[in-house]
Design a protein around this motif. Structure first.
Motif, PDB file in Angstrom:
ATOM      1  N   LYS A  76       0.836  -1.205   0.000  1.00 33.12           N
ATOM      2  CA  LYS A  76       0.000   0.000   0.000  1.00 33.12           C
ATOM      3  C   LYS A  76       0.868   1.252   0.000  1.00 33.12           C
ATOM      4  CE  LYS A  76      -3.639   2.484   2.465  1.00 33.12           C
ATOM      5  NZ  LYS A  76      -4.568   2.493   3.636  1.00 33.12           N
ATOM      6  N   TRP A 135       2.641   1.617  -3.319  1.00 29.83           N
ATOM      7  CA  TRP A 135       1.688   2.114  -4.325  1.00 29.83           C
ATOM      8  C   TRP A 135       1.506   3.619  -4.193  1.00 29.83           C
ATOM      9  CZ3 TRP A 135      -2.949   4.702  -3.663  1.00 29.83           C
ATOM     10  CH2 TRP A 135      -3.708   4.876  -4.828  1.00 29.83           C
ATOM     11  N   ALA A 190       2.916  -3.941  -6.477  1.00 30.57           N
ATOM     12  CA  ALA A 190       2.464  -2.624  -6.022  1.00 30.57           C
ATOM     13  C   ALA A 190       2.761  -1.550  -7.061  1.00 30.57           C
ATOM     14  CB  ALA A 190       3.150  -2.277  -4.698  1.00 30.57           C
TER      15      ALA A 190
END
Length: 284
Positions: A203, A206, A237
């Motif tokens: 996350k 990203w 990602a």
């Protein structure tokens, strides 16, 4: 998000919920095949096989059409277009020379590169750590390619943090940054600050990649993200951040050894990846 006009799901739905004469014909054919299968008739199995062949043929035609419209090829690997910005993922530094597998041998050589002013470094210093036979070789060639083909100006190095007993690639980023400045001088701006993340934290990676696209001075299509390095989670990602239209990815296509490591022999070049035909379909 763009919606494909004729995707596979809608074609299958039309067979069971017909809206046109062609759809009714398809519905009738499916009905005949089901009746034949229920009676264990050989023609029923032939009909199922024919339907699968037709479905794959339609899918191939659609993919080929979209790829042609976007300048891609479904039949061969296409080199990546030159970029002005390049995002690279880095793995823990790994030279190929056996003696340098010993940390006590490698560490002082790396420390010399990291603590010596650029103007005093020599090519022999990088050769001493086996840089051009290391796992950084694909990234070296990626930069070289885009400097030549796309007038490369900015390079973002995304590295992984060390934690517990897991070795990260912070040092790799420092080594590579020193080399790029040594090799290209002011022609490139190499960015490492704020781009280090735990290799499992997809996350955060990203978000980092997404912010690079959003905050750079370039249009999305002028920046390419290379998913060759890093861990598989890091590659996923970065690929997720490139799912939006006009964002581009590449991987470095190279000969590899039995462990999957790239070999510094033969031709190594970036292959462009465009997921727009799959995710966004045709907007015409």
């Amino acid at each position: 998000m763009l919606t494909p006009k004729n995707n596979n799901n809608s074609q299958l739905e039309n067979l069971f919920s017909p809206r046109s004469p062609v759809d009714f014909l398809g519905f009738a054919v499916v009905g005949v095949i089901i009746n034949l299968l229920s009676g264990a008739e050989p023609l029923g199995f032939v009909g199922v096989a024919a339907l699968f062949v037709y479905w794959f043929w339609v899918d191939y035609r659609r993919t080929k059409k979209l790829s042609k419209q976007l300048g891609l090829s479904v039949d061969s690997k296409e080199p990546a277009k030159g970029a002005k910005g390049l995002i690279l993922l880095l793995s823990p530094y790994s030279p190929r020379q056996p003696s340098l597998k010993d940390e006590t041998q490698l560490k002082p050589l790396v420390e010399y590169i990291l603590t010596t002013p650029i103007e005093k470094l020599q090519l022999a210093d990088f050769e001493a750590i086996d840089l051009f036979n290391s796992n950084l070789f694909p990234q070296i060639k990626a930069v070289e390619y885009h400097v030549k083909e796309g007038n490369l100006r900015d390079v973002w190095l995304i590295s992984s943090k060390s934690y517990d007993l897991v070795k990260g690639s912070e040092i790799t980023a420092q080594i590579f940054s020193q080399y790029l400045i040594f090799e290209y001088g002011q022609r490139l701006e190499v960015k490492t600050e704020g781009y280090c993340v735990e290799d499992w934290n997809y996350k955060k990676l990203w978000l980092i990649a997404d912010n690079i696209f959003l905050e750079s001075d370039y249009k999305d299509e002028a920046v390419v993200a290379d998913i060759t390095g890093g861990t598989k989670m890091m590659s996923v990602a970065l690929a997720m951040a490139c799912a939006l239209p006009k964002r581009r990815m590449q991987y470095m296509d190279a000969q590899r050894d039995w462990q999957g490591h790239p070999l510094p022999v033969g031709e190594i070049k970036p292959i462009g990846i465009d997921v727009a035909p799959i995710i966004h379909g045709n907007n015409n």
